[in-house]
Scaffold this motif. Structure first.
Motif, PDB file in Angstrom:
ATOM      1  N   ASN A  57       0.845  -1.195   0.000  1.00 53.38           N
ATOM      2  CA  ASN A  57       0.000   0.000   0.000  1.00 53.38           C
ATOM      3  C   ASN A  57       0.876   1.238   0.000  1.00 53.38           C
ATOM      4  O   ASN A  57       2.101   1.158   0.079  1.00 53.38           O
ATOM      5  N   THR A  59       1.255   3.445   2.256  1.00 56.08           N
ATOM      6  CA  THR A  59       1.935   3.680   3.526  1.00 56.08           C
ATOM      7  C   THR A  59       3.283   2.975   3.569  1.00 56.08           C
ATOM      8  O   THR A  59       4.292   3.548   4.009  1.00 56.08           O
ATOM      9  N   GLU A  60       3.339   1.737   3.106  1.00 55.90           N
ATOM     10  CA  GLU A  60       4.604   1.000   3.108  1.00 55.90           C
ATOM     11  C   GLU A  60       5.614   1.649   2.154  1.00 55.90           C
ATOM     12  O   GLU A  60       6.809   1.695   2.450  1.00 55.90           O
ATOM     13  N   TYR A  62       5.675   4.858   1.483  1.00 58.07           N
ATOM     14  CA  TYR A  62       6.050   6.091   2.176  1.00 58.07           C
ATOM     15  C   TYR A  62       7.158   5.807   3.198  1.00 58.07           C
ATOM     16  O   TYR A  62       8.153   6.527   3.272  1.00 58.07           O
ATOM     17  N   ILE A  89       2.806  10.110   7.933  1.00 60.28           N
ATOM     18  CA  ILE A  89       1.790   9.232   7.321  1.00 60.28           C
ATOM     19  C   ILE A  89       0.394   9.768   7.591  1.00 60.28           C
ATOM     20  O   ILE A  89      -0.447   9.858   6.682  1.00 60.28           O
ATOM     21  N   SER A  94      -0.167   9.449   3.791  1.00 58.57           N
ATOM     22  CA  SER A  94       0.902   8.622   3.195  1.00 58.57           C
ATOM     23  C   SER A  94       1.487   9.258   1.936  1.00 58.57           C
ATOM     24  O   SER A  94       1.839   8.581   0.976  1.00 58.57           O
ATOM     25  N   ILE A 189      -0.445   3.313  14.047  1.00 60.30           N
ATOM     26  CA  ILE A 189       0.415   3.265  12.853  1.00 60.30           C
ATOM     27  C   ILE A 189       1.782   2.690  13.211  1.00 60.30           C
ATOM     28  O   ILE A 189       2.324   1.832  12.502  1.00 60.30           O
ATOM     29  N   TYR A 193       3.007  -1.051  11.665  1.00 61.03           N
ATOM     30  CA  TYR A 193       4.129  -1.153  10.727  1.00 61.03           C
ATOM     31  C   TYR A 193       5.472  -1.350  11.441  1.00 61.03           C
ATOM     32  O   TYR A 193       6.526  -1.278  10.801  1.00 61.03           O
ATOM     33  N   THR A 220      -6.359   2.411  -3.294  1.00 58.09           N
ATOM     34  CA  THR A 220      -6.664   3.371  -2.245  1.00 58.09           C
ATOM     35  C   THR A 220      -7.629   4.441  -2.753  1.00 58.09           C
ATOM     36  O   THR A 220      -7.819   4.607  -3.960  1.00 58.09           O
ATOM     37  N   ASN A 247      -8.332  -0.318   7.373  1.00 63.63           N
ATOM     38  CA  ASN A 247      -7.588   0.904   7.684  1.00 63.63           C
ATOM     39  C   ASN A 247      -7.344   1.123   9.173  1.00 63.63           C
ATOM     40  O   ASN A 247      -6.850   2.174   9.574  1.00 63.63           O
ATOM     41  N   GLN A 258      -7.441  12.325   3.648  1.00 60.18           N
ATOM     42  CA  GLN A 258      -7.030  11.050   4.247  1.00 60.18           C
ATOM     43  C   GLN A 258      -7.100   9.947   3.189  1.00 60.18           C
ATOM     44  O   GLN A 258      -8.027   9.894   2.381  1.00 60.18           O
TER      45      GLN A 258
END
Length: 264
Positions: A57, A59-60, A62, A89, A94, A189, A193, A220, A247, A258
């Motif tokens: 995704n 976020t990963e 980022y 994030i 992200s 978060i 992660y 997303t 989420n 968001q």
């Protein structure tokens, strides 16, 4: 007649010499390939293609892009890399929120007397002034200075770098965000992660210890004005409960900009 015969003989002799010089022979197979720019045409033709990473995704991705910057800021200013990344994030979606895309502002820092570039964005009020940066790395540095140079955040720096929960709570108490659930969101978060691994040791050791999974890209959706979890779930054919689970949401509250995962 003698002169004519002599001229003809000389002409034939010259023609035969030129013909011999003009003969082209095939190059043997063992002749080296012509090298252009340091590598041969054959080598270029068969050179392996480099493949770019894909992530589970946004976020990963980022985290992978900005983790070293966050660790460098930790070494310089004592702010846990996990807190810096979690805030980035959350505040930037992200890296896909409008402020981060248009202004490289990853932490939602408002102008507050800022003399640099500016961008106007709806937040607590309509069209509030936010700082604009030439590069995202300056946003990370400004975030460090923003916390370090203001007395209201002084209690943060009395906490251990490993105490990410304490940092998350104190940020809210010091007035960084108005959202009452801001600490819980940061902690969620960090733990989801495993960002706390980045708070240990120096940049080299932490980066080696923290490994990102490489899998297919998720789908997303960026929250717009008027969106609700229900309307987003209907639009993407999933339930509100599934959307919350994807989420890590404990409520139905959403923020404009968001980024939500809508398909695993």
């Amino acid at each position: 007649m003698g002169k004519i015969t002599l001229v003809l003989c000389l002409g034939c002799f010259l023609f035969s010499c030129r013909s011999k010089k003009g003969i082209v022979t095939k190059r043997p197979n063992n002749t080296p390939t012509v090298v252009i720019g340091g590598e041969s045409k054959e080598e270029t033709k068969h050179a392996p293609k480099t493949s770019s990473k894909v992530y589970a995704n946004a976020t990963e991705k980022y985290i992978d892009v900005y983790k070293e910057i966050a660790q460098q800021e930790m070494d310089l200013y004592g702010i846990p890399a996990s807190i810096t990344l979690a805030q980035g994030i959350l505040e930037s979606g992200s890296g896909k929120g409008r402020l981060s895309v248009k202004a490289n502002n990853h932490f939602g820092i408002k102008c507050h007397g800022w003399k640099g570039g500016k961008i106007y964005h709806d937040d607590d009020k309509a069209q509030e002034c936010f700082r604009k940066y030439k590069d995202a790395k300056y946003s990370f540095r400004d975030h460090s200075l923003f916390l370090k140079d203001r007395k209201r955040y002084a209690k943060l720096f009395k906490l251990k770098k490993s105490d990410y929960k304490g940092w998350a709570r104190e940020l809210r108490l010091a007035g960084y965000a108005t959202d009452k659930k801001y600490p819980q969101k940061l902690i969620s978060i960090i733990e989801r992660y495993e960002l706390y691994k980045l708070d240990k040791g120096d940049v080299g050791n932490s980066s080696a210890e923290f490994k990102m999974p490489v899998v297919e890209e998720q789908i997303t959706y960026t929250v717009a004005k008027g969106d609700t979890l229900y309307s987003i779930s209907r639009k993407h054919g999933i339930t509100v409960e599934e959307l919350q689970k994807l989420n890590g949401l404990n409520s139905t509250a959403l923020n404009i900009g968001q980024v939500l995962v809508v398909k695993p």
